[in-house]
Design a protein around this motif. Sequence first.
Motif, PDB file in Angstrom:
ATOM      1  N   GLU A 164       6.379   0.356  -0.714  1.00 42.82           N
ATOM      2  CA  GLU A 164       5.627   0.350   0.538  1.00 42.82           C
ATOM      3  C   GLU A 164       5.152  -1.037   0.956  1.00 42.82           C
ATOM      4  O   GLU A 164       4.610  -1.193   2.040  1.00 42.82           O
ATOM      5  CB  GLU A 164       4.421   1.280   0.425  1.00 42.82           C
ATOM      6  CG  GLU A 164       3.414   0.897  -0.645  1.00 42.82           C
ATOM      7  CD  GLU A 164       2.238   1.861  -0.689  1.00 42.82           C
ATOM      8  OE1 GLU A 164       2.239   2.842   0.086  1.00 42.82           O
ATOM      9  OE2 GLU A 164       1.310   1.625  -1.483  1.00 42.82           O
ATOM     10  N   GLY A 165       5.328  -2.033   0.091  1.00 41.28           N
ATOM     11  CA  GLY A 165       4.868  -3.375   0.438  1.00 41.28           C
ATOM     12  C   GLY A 165       4.855  -4.292  -0.762  1.00 41.28           C
ATOM     13  O   GLY A 165       5.886  -4.519  -1.391  1.00 41.28           O
ATOM     14  N   TYR A 166       3.666  -4.789  -1.115  1.00 36.66           N
ATOM     15  CA  TYR A 166       3.529  -5.703  -2.249  1.00 36.66           C
ATOM     16  C   TYR A 166       2.291  -5.364  -3.063  1.00 36.66           C
ATOM     17  O   TYR A 166       1.274  -4.920  -2.524  1.00 36.66           O
ATOM     18  CB  TYR A 166       3.435  -7.156  -1.784  1.00 36.66           C
ATOM     19  CG  TYR A 166       4.776  -7.742  -1.411  1.00 36.66           C
ATOM     20  CD1 TYR A 166       5.576  -8.371  -2.368  1.00 36.66           C
ATOM     21  CD2 TYR A 166       5.253  -7.640  -0.115  1.00 36.66           C
ATOM     22  CE1 TYR A 166       6.817  -8.890  -2.030  1.00 36.66           C
ATOM     23  CE2 TYR A 166       6.500  -8.165   0.243  1.00 36.66           C
ATOM     24  CZ  TYR A 166       7.271  -8.782  -0.734  1.00 36.66           C
ATOM     25  OH  TYR A 166       8.504  -9.284  -0.398  1.00 36.66           O
ATOM     26  N   GLU A 167       2.394  -5.574  -4.365  1.00 38.03           N
ATOM     27  CA  GLU A 167       1.282  -5.429  -5.289  1.00 38.03           C
ATOM     28  C   GLU A 167       0.881  -6.830  -5.733  1.00 38.03           C
ATOM     29  O   GLU A 167       1.698  -7.583  -6.276  1.00 38.03           O
ATOM     30  CB  GLU A 167       1.704  -4.601  -6.500  1.00 38.03           C
ATOM     31  CG  GLU A 167       0.631  -4.447  -7.553  1.00 38.03           C
ATOM     32  CD  GLU A 167      -0.192  -3.188  -7.363  1.00 38.03           C
ATOM     33  OE1 GLU A 167      -1.197  -3.037  -8.061  1.00 38.03           O
ATOM     34  OE2 GLU A 167       0.169  -2.365  -6.498  1.00 38.03           O
ATOM     35  N   ALA A 177      -8.232  -6.135 -10.390  1.00 40.88           N
ATOM     36  CA  ALA A 177      -7.027  -6.415 -11.169  1.00 40.88           C
ATOM     37  C   ALA A 177      -5.834  -6.516 -10.235  1.00 40.88           C
ATOM     38  O   ALA A 177      -4.963  -7.365 -10.415  1.00 40.88           O
ATOM     39  CB  ALA A 177      -6.795  -5.328 -12.208  1.00 40.88           C
ATOM     40  N   SER A 178      -5.809  -5.646  -9.209  1.00 41.53           N
ATOM     41  CA  SER A 178      -4.670  -5.679  -8.286  1.00 41.53           C
ATOM     42  C   SER A 178      -5.048  -5.106  -6.934  1.00 41.53           C
ATOM     43  O   SER A 178      -6.036  -4.372  -6.792  1.00 41.53           O
ATOM     44  CB  SER A 178      -3.477  -4.907  -8.864  1.00 41.53           C
ATOM     45  OG  SER A 178      -3.783  -3.533  -8.990  1.00 41.53           O
ATOM     46  N   LEU A 179      -4.247  -5.443  -5.952  1.00 39.44           N
ATOM     47  CA  LEU A 179      -4.400  -5.002  -4.568  1.00 39.44           C
ATOM     48  C   LEU A 179      -3.027  -4.640  -4.039  1.00 39.44           C
ATOM     49  O   LEU A 179      -2.079  -5.419  -4.171  1.00 39.44           O
ATOM     50  CB  LEU A 179      -5.016  -6.116  -3.723  1.00 39.44           C
ATOM     51  CG  LEU A 179      -4.848  -6.055  -2.201  1.00 39.44           C
ATOM     52  CD1 LEU A 179      -5.650  -4.891  -1.626  1.00 39.44           C
ATOM     53  CD2 LEU A 179      -5.278  -7.366  -1.556  1.00 39.44           C
ATOM     54  N   GLY A 180      -2.894  -3.445  -3.470  1.00 39.47           N
ATOM     55  CA  GLY A 180      -1.639  -3.021  -2.870  1.00 39.47           C
ATOM     56  C   GLY A 180      -1.713  -3.087  -1.364  1.00 39.47           C
ATOM     57  O   GLY A 180      -2.653  -2.573  -0.753  1.00 39.47           O
ATOM     58  N   GLY A 185       0.400  -5.706   5.946  1.00 35.89           N
ATOM     59  CA  GLY A 185      -0.812  -6.318   5.420  1.00 35.89           C
ATOM     60  C   GLY A 185      -2.002  -5.380   5.373  1.00 35.89           C
ATOM     61  O   GLY A 185      -3.127  -5.827   5.146  1.00 35.89           O
ATOM     62  N   ASN A 186      -1.772  -4.064   5.568  1.00 33.48           N
ATOM     63  CA  ASN A 186      -2.865  -3.097   5.494  1.00 33.48           C
ATOM     64  C   ASN A 186      -3.072  -2.649   4.047  1.00 33.48           C
ATOM     65  O   ASN A 186      -2.100  -2.345   3.351  1.00 33.48           O
ATOM     66  CB  ASN A 186      -2.558  -1.879   6.364  1.00 33.48           C
ATOM     67  CG  ASN A 186      -2.415  -2.238   7.824  1.00 33.48           C
ATOM     68  OD1 ASN A 186      -3.243  -2.957   8.378  1.00 33.48           O
ATOM     69  ND2 ASN A 186      -1.368  -1.742   8.468  1.00 33.48           N
ATOM     70  N   PRO A 187      -4.311  -2.581   3.574  1.00 31.33           N
ATOM     71  CA  PRO A 187      -4.567  -2.178   2.179  1.00 31.33           C
ATOM     72  C   PRO A 187      -4.141  -0.739   1.925  1.00 31.33           C
ATOM     73  O   PRO A 187      -4.376   0.155   2.744  1.00 31.33           O
ATOM     74  CB  PRO A 187      -6.079  -2.330   2.042  1.00 31.33           C
ATOM     75  CG  PRO A 187      -6.477  -3.255   3.142  1.00 31.33           C
ATOM     76  CD  PRO A 187      -5.543  -2.979   4.265  1.00 31.33           C
ATOM     77  N   ARG A 188      -3.528  -0.519   0.766  1.00 30.20           N
ATOM     78  CA  ARG A 188      -3.133   0.812   0.347  1.00 30.20           C
ATOM     79  C   ARG A 188      -3.913   1.247  -0.895  1.00 30.20           C
ATOM     80  O   ARG A 188      -4.163   2.411  -1.102  1.00 30.20           O
ATOM     81  CB  ARG A 188      -1.627   0.888   0.078  1.00 30.20           C
ATOM     82  CG  ARG A 188      -0.787   0.577   1.304  1.00 30.20           C
ATOM     83  CD  ARG A 188      -0.588   1.805   2.235  1.00 30.20           C
ATOM     84  NE  ARG A 188      -1.781   2.499   2.661  1.00 30.20           N
ATOM     85  CZ  ARG A 188      -2.456   2.220   3.780  1.00 30.20           C
ATOM     86  NH1 ARG A 188      -2.066   1.249   4.584  1.00 30.20           N
ATOM     87  NH2 ARG A 188      -3.516   2.923   4.104  1.00 30.20           N
ATOM     88  N   HIS A 189      -4.287   0.289  -1.756  1.00 33.37           N
ATOM     89  CA  HIS A 189      -5.128   0.626  -2.897  1.00 33.37           C
ATOM     90  C   HIS A 189      -5.732  -0.628  -3.519  1.00 33.37           C
ATOM     91  O   HIS A 189      -5.230  -1.731  -3.316  1.00 33.37           O
ATOM     92  CB  HIS A 189      -4.355   1.423  -3.962  1.00 33.37           C
ATOM     93  CG  HIS A 189      -3.242   0.649  -4.599  1.00 33.37           C
ATOM     94  ND1 HIS A 189      -1.937   0.761  -4.194  1.00 33.37           N
ATOM     95  CD2 HIS A 189      -3.237  -0.259  -5.605  1.00 33.37           C
ATOM     96  CE1 HIS A 189      -1.174  -0.037  -4.923  1.00 33.37           C
ATOM     97  NE2 HIS A 189      -1.943  -0.671  -5.787  1.00 33.37           N
TER      98      HIS A 189
END
Length: 273
Positions: A164-167, A177-180, A185-189
Motif C-alpha cells: 500500500e505504500g512504504y514502511e 518504531a515504524s510508520l506506514g 503520504g497518508n498515514p496507515r499505521h
Amino acid sequence: MRPFAALLRTLALFALVAGIAGCAAKQPGPTAGGEAKAVFAAFTAREGKDTAPAYSLAGSMSFSRGNRSGRLNYRLYGNAGGATRLDLTTPVGGSYALLFEDNHGFFAFVPDRNAVYRHGDTRQGAAKLGMPLPFTLGEMAALVAGRFSALAPARYAAAKKTAEGYEYTFSGSSRLASLGLDFAGNPRHLVGVGIEPWRIDFADDEAAPGFAAPVARRLTLTTPGGATLVVRVKALQPRPSPYPVADLELPVPPTAAEHALDGSGDEPSLPEL
C-alpha cells in the motif's frame, strides 16, 4: 603451471564480476529510493499546513479487553500544544468521566464517585485508572486530527516498500518504531517501540473542513496486553482562536474528594459500564 595460473585468473575475474553484480543488486534503484523520499516528504508537508490554534473532536470510543467491552461517547477539545480536555459520556448521555491535562499534570473527575484523581504524568495517571494509553491527551487529539509531528521524527532511518505504500523505521530516542504511509503520504499505521509495542491503524479517510489533508475517521489502537480501543470521529472542527482557560477547567464541586495517583494504597479504576 600456465594452465593453472590462467584458471586462477579466470576464477578471480568471475568472482570480481559476480561481486560487483551482487553489490549492485543490493542497492535500491534510484526510482524506488526517490519515491520513498517523495512519499515521506508529502507526509511531512501536511504538518505545516494545518495551523489552527485549537480544535474540537467528537465521536465514540469502543474498547475491549478479554471478556470486558464497552462503548462511550467523547468530546476531545483544547489548544494545540496546550491544555486539553476529554469528556466521556455513556451512550444514554450520562457523564462518565472528565479528563484534563495541562503543564501541571493530569486530572480526572468521576461524577458517580464525586472524586478527583491527579497525577503528574498523563500516561501513568490514565493507566492507573485502567486506561493504558500510550499518548497524552494532547497527543491523542493531534493524532485524531491528523497531526503527527509530536511523535513522528522528521527523518527516517530506513524505508521498505509495501503493497500500500512504504514502511519507515526510526532509530535513536524515537517513541515510534515504524510508520506506514500509502503512496499519497497518508498515514496507515504507527507502531511504538518495545518488545510488545502498541499499534494504531488509520482507516476511512475523509476530507474535513479546515484541514489540508484527509483525516482518518476510524482509528484502532492495540495496546500491550491485548486491549483494543476503536475511536470513531464523527465531528472534527478547527477553532480560529484558543479556548479560554475557563472553558477547559473541570467543573469539580467543592465537596469532591481528591486522590493522588502516586502508587500508594489501592489502585482505583473507572466505573464499570
